[in-house]
Design an enzyme around this catalytic site. Structure first.
Site, short mmCIF file in Angstrom:
data_model
loop_
_atom_site.label_atom_id
_atom_site.label_comp_id
_atom_site.label_asym_id
_atom_site.label_seq_id
_atom_site.Cartn_x
_atom_site.Cartn_y
_atom_site.Cartn_z
N ARG A 1 -68.26 -72.51 50.39
CA ARG A 1 -67.98 -71.30 49.63
C ARG A 1 -69.18 -70.85 48.80
NH1 ARG A 1 -63.18 -73.14 46.14
NH2 ARG A 1 -64.19 -75.11 46.58
N LYS B 1 -71.86 -75.80 31.77
CA LYS B 1 -73.07 -76.07 32.54
C LYS B 1 -72.76 -76.69 33.90
CE LYS B 1 -77.49 -78.46 31.90
NZ LYS B 1 -78.37 -79.15 31.00
N ALA C 1 -59.36 -71.82 44.43
CA ALA C 1 -58.30 -72.51 45.16
C ALA C 1 -57.03 -72.65 44.36
CB ALA C 1 -58.77 -73.88 45.61
N TRP D 1 -75.23 -87.91 46.65
CA TRP D 1 -75.98 -87.46 45.47
C TRP D 1 -77.33 -88.17 45.40
CZ3 TRP D 1 -78.75 -87.87 41.15
CH2 TRP D 1 -78.71 -86.81 40.23
#
Lengths: 555, 555
Positions: free
Chosen positions: A92, A103, A272, A408
């Site tokens: 998206r 933030k 959503a 990550w």
């Protein structure tokens, strides 16, 4: 390194190189700078869509910062590319408004990001702006018709349900009285703004099969009623042509790249909790046309995003995922086990165990679709081996494959185990998904099936207003539409305080809205807001840019 | 052929070829598709600016459809290119809102257009959208601070003068009550929206010398007062950094092309009746850096656009035009001679003669600047030889060179005579312009000098409210700012019914606003609206797009 430092440490490849990986000829691209491009719709090929493997990434009930669906989607796509699979992440578009609130961006994290991340999080290729203009042009035409002497449709201003929209967290626009200032200013009436991601135009863009369908859907938008009770649609105002002109470029999916230089398609961004929560059908089909593995995500927990992804999007598009990846974090499971957000970075095996029912609940919901499931534990530095072991053991006990993912920290290389499990699961998938309800079910039955099968709740209770609205919409002939539930993302139930896997609860529908262009009935459970506000200390105050263009404070 | 058919009959060259004509290296361009690009600010070179010739195109008092300043600017730039001069047109970006009101774009006309005209008239490169976001982020921060318990600046909501903006003709947003809906919705207050072209952010973008200056100007925006009467600025809300981030690309001028494949720069679009009415200083300096002749225009008649171009823009930028082209049409002169809009396409030498004082008035105003003037008669099919002769003879009598221009019909080849006169006039220019007033004059004196020298009026009369506002703003230390008059474009006076060259009139200032970021005091004469509405039959109803992307009804 911060997200933005990581994102800016990689020099993007020219977008034509990325397009070449997907076999898109350079001359078909519409550039937005050197690192973003729009892809023409004519490239979509339904035969190729049928042969491609669609992978849905969803999550357990999230904590406020989110559990890393986008990070996992990008990491997984990168990993599949490392394994020589032709894979693309289809995700998206972030909403600009929230960037100035708390933030954090929405373009993945760490070494599993899409770039150029600042652009993607701000104006990007202007899709949200175009949606806003199409939405607000319809509002201006409604206002103008109410004002008109000679060409009035007789719209009763008290019945107008169509709101303006703005991609900004501005609580002051949630409820307004407009058209003040005397005769020239229009007919005063109560109204308000939604955030753009909650606009029906956003929903339409994500449901449309082509520009013609988009135009028709815009025409079908329900606006309000005449003084004698006749429904008024956007086409009665001849609005749909100009709205489609405003959306002619926004309808085309956007091509960018991951930090590892693999293609990513970003297009459409409905929230959503209050909309369908997944990128456009066109983007998903574009990804499936151009690759063997299309990794996509749907917002918040599986009770919201995955349910709507299946019953609304996949059903309408005639597609079906081959594997569902359920993202869980040790931190969120401890949160569901009763720990506060501050405490969840400390080891606590007992709290973790107490939180496992949330994971179980999502697995149970997803199993109802009949598609293979893989649990992905999105690793954080604070996770301990003992904690990870507990979750892995539990998944094994439930018979669900599980992989620990380091998207990550390590990008694609951190998601190779997950990619292996996803390939295995995909090869094992032999059937299309089973929807939760039939479109022929009446609305009450649809709601009850979602409540029982997906939420694990008991009854669906309609307020008096909701009942009368539902009667009206069914009488108008919209009873066969799918339902797009507006419900808190913080619980399976409609009470955001009930964490974990709540039992013996009812779902309370306060109101119904109808999105006749997008093609949904929208039951609103509890007090859902469609226009957020800013927090006490907005992130905007920390954001700045120096004379060399270096941005600080953003993400 | 219609405007859009002409525009679409020419295949645009790749924008890198256009950039090459100006000597911009390909790698410095930021593409938006193949036919639009942004040019980085670092290319601006103040030494080259000094050597270039700036030509201002202005007009007599216009009829509603306008007299063809943009058409003339583009035709003149094309003609200079035919004559082997390095010339570029630098013009304003059209506003999207009015496109859906009265049919017609703002990218030139006939064979003197800039392309891609549909894009330029709609979203273009997103500059207006970015301006809107920066404006509305400040609004959201104000609303949020009023709502804040812990970090309140004590803003008195009744004093907030900063409005939201939207690029849409939506009268319903002109006056609203916002922040309703109880405690969570904010503190209710009266406010409203301006159209984006009338926003101070647009004015700031067009006045800024670089990104740092833009950020500082954003911080200097006056927002309202605290409960104890202290002025509050955007910087008190720490808003300017995030606003500058939102504007980081919008500040860069946009490169497109004329139908003849010559470069054109389009950047910034403040309206001329309620703002400064000319493109950005940065775009003008970019054009002057890259060419020997920079042709630019300023909105509406010379009483508005040219006056502000000189006293606000040129003074701030340290530039001076070498020639002023005054566009007149036979049709408009007959209108000023008393004919209705329907009658002005019929020959009427007497009415034309009666209308000539309007032309004389504009020549007299422009002469005060001490810069050579050339009158350009923008030819229409309905003009007769006898009529043209009358205007030419009159100009000769006044000692002003005159050229008949066929930009609409013939493009650059139709403007060769005008180009010849412009080159002659430019060569004869030996001095910089004389401003109408000194910045050290007090505001009342500035206004009187504009009224007498430019409008041909007598006194400037301030309402009681205006007097008290002016006292306040002078006490705040803003008395030395230039004035940016908000006045009807339909008359030299503040009464739109007084056509021709009115005499013995006063200018009535209803109110003052202050734009402390842009650096103006804004006196508002009469009933100027900053948010237009749609007409009874909006153009939007005729606009559509078919499945192949062919647009109809637009222009």
């Amino acid at each position: 390194m911060t997200e933005i430092q990581i994102a800016q440490s990689v020099t993007p490849k020219h977008i034509k190189e990325i397009a070449a990986k997907l076999g898109i000829p350079e001359e078909k691209l519409e550039y937005y700078g050197n690192d973003k491009a729009k892809i023409p719709l004519a490239i979509i090929d339904d035969e190729k869509v049928k042969e491609s493997n669609l992978i849905l990434v969803t999550a357990i009930t999230p904590t406020p910062p989110g559990e890393g669906k986008t990070t996992t989607s990008i990491g997984l796509a990168d990993a599949l590319n490392i394994l020589k699979k032709k894979a693309v992440a289809v995700i998206r578009e972030p909403s600009l408004g929230p960037v100035f609130g708390i933030k954090g961006g929405a373009a993945g994290g760490g070494w599993s990001q899409v770039i150029p991340m600042v652009d993607i999080n701000l104006h990007f290729t202007g899709d949200f702006h175009a949606i806003e203009k199409a939405n607000n042009l319809l509002s201006a035409l409604i206002e103008n018709n109410i004002q008109s002497k000679s060409r009035s449709l007789g719209i009763d201003p008290r019945t107008v349900v169509w709101k303006r929209c703005m991609d900004m967290n501005d609580r002051g626009l949630r409820n307004i009285v407009a058209a003040l200032g005397g005769k020239a200013g229009g007919v005063p009436r109560e109204t308000g703004f939604n955030i753009t991601a909650a606009s029906e135009i956003m929903a339409i863009l994500c449901m449309a099969s082509d520009l013609e369908d988009l135009k028709e859907r815009c025409g079908n938008i329900y606006v309000g009623d005449t003084w004698d009770g006749k429904a008024v649609f956007a086409k009665d105002l001849n609005a749909e042509g100009a709205m489609a002109v405003l959306l002619k470029d926004a309808i085309k999916p956007n091509l960018v790249q991951t930090l590892e230089g693999n293609p990513a398609i970003i297009h459409g961004g409905p929230f959503a909790n209050i909309a369908q929560g997944t990128n456009s059908i066109l983007a998903t089909k574009m990804g499936m046309t151009l690759s063997d593995f299309t990794i996509t995500e749907a917002g918040f927990g599986s009770d919201l995003g995955a349910e709507k992804f299946m019953n609304i999007k996949c059903r309408a598009a005639g597609i079906s995922p081959k594997t569902i990846v359920l993202v869980a974090t040790i931190r969120a499971l401890k949160y569901h086990g009763g720990k506060s957000l501050k405490e969840i970075t400390q080891e606590d095996v007992e709290a973790l165990k107490k939180g496992l029912p949330n994971l179980e609940g999502h697995i149970a919901s997803l199993k109802s679709f009949g598609i293979p499931i893989v649990v992905s534990i999105n690793a954080f530095k604070s996770d301990t081996e003992a904690e990870i072991q507990v979750v892995e053991d539990h998944c094994k006990k439930l018979g669900v494959p599980v992989a620990l993912s380091y998207g990550w920290e390590k990008g694609g290389n951190g998601c190779l185990a997950l990619a292996g499990e996803v390939i295995k699961a995909t090869n094992s998938c032999t059937d299309e998904f089973h929807p939760t309800y039939s479109l022929d079910d009446n609305v009450q039955t649809k709601l009850e099936k979602i409540c029982k099968t997906i939420y694990g709740g008991e009854n669906v209770v309609l307020s008096d207003i909701a009942k009368s609205q539902l009667r009206k919409y069914e009488a108008m002939g919209y009873g066969n539409l799918p339902v797009c539930m507006a419900k808190t993302e913080k619980s399976f139930s409609d009470d955001q305080k009930r964490l974990g896997r709540p039992e013996h609860f009812d779902i309370h529908i306060r109101e119904f809205e109808i999105a006749t262009g997008a093609g949904f009935i929208v039951p609103i459970a509890g007090n859902m807001l469609r226009m957020p506000g800013l927090p006490a200390t907005p992130a905007a105050e920390m954001i700045t840019i120096d004379k060399d263009g270096t941005i600080e404070g953003l993400f």
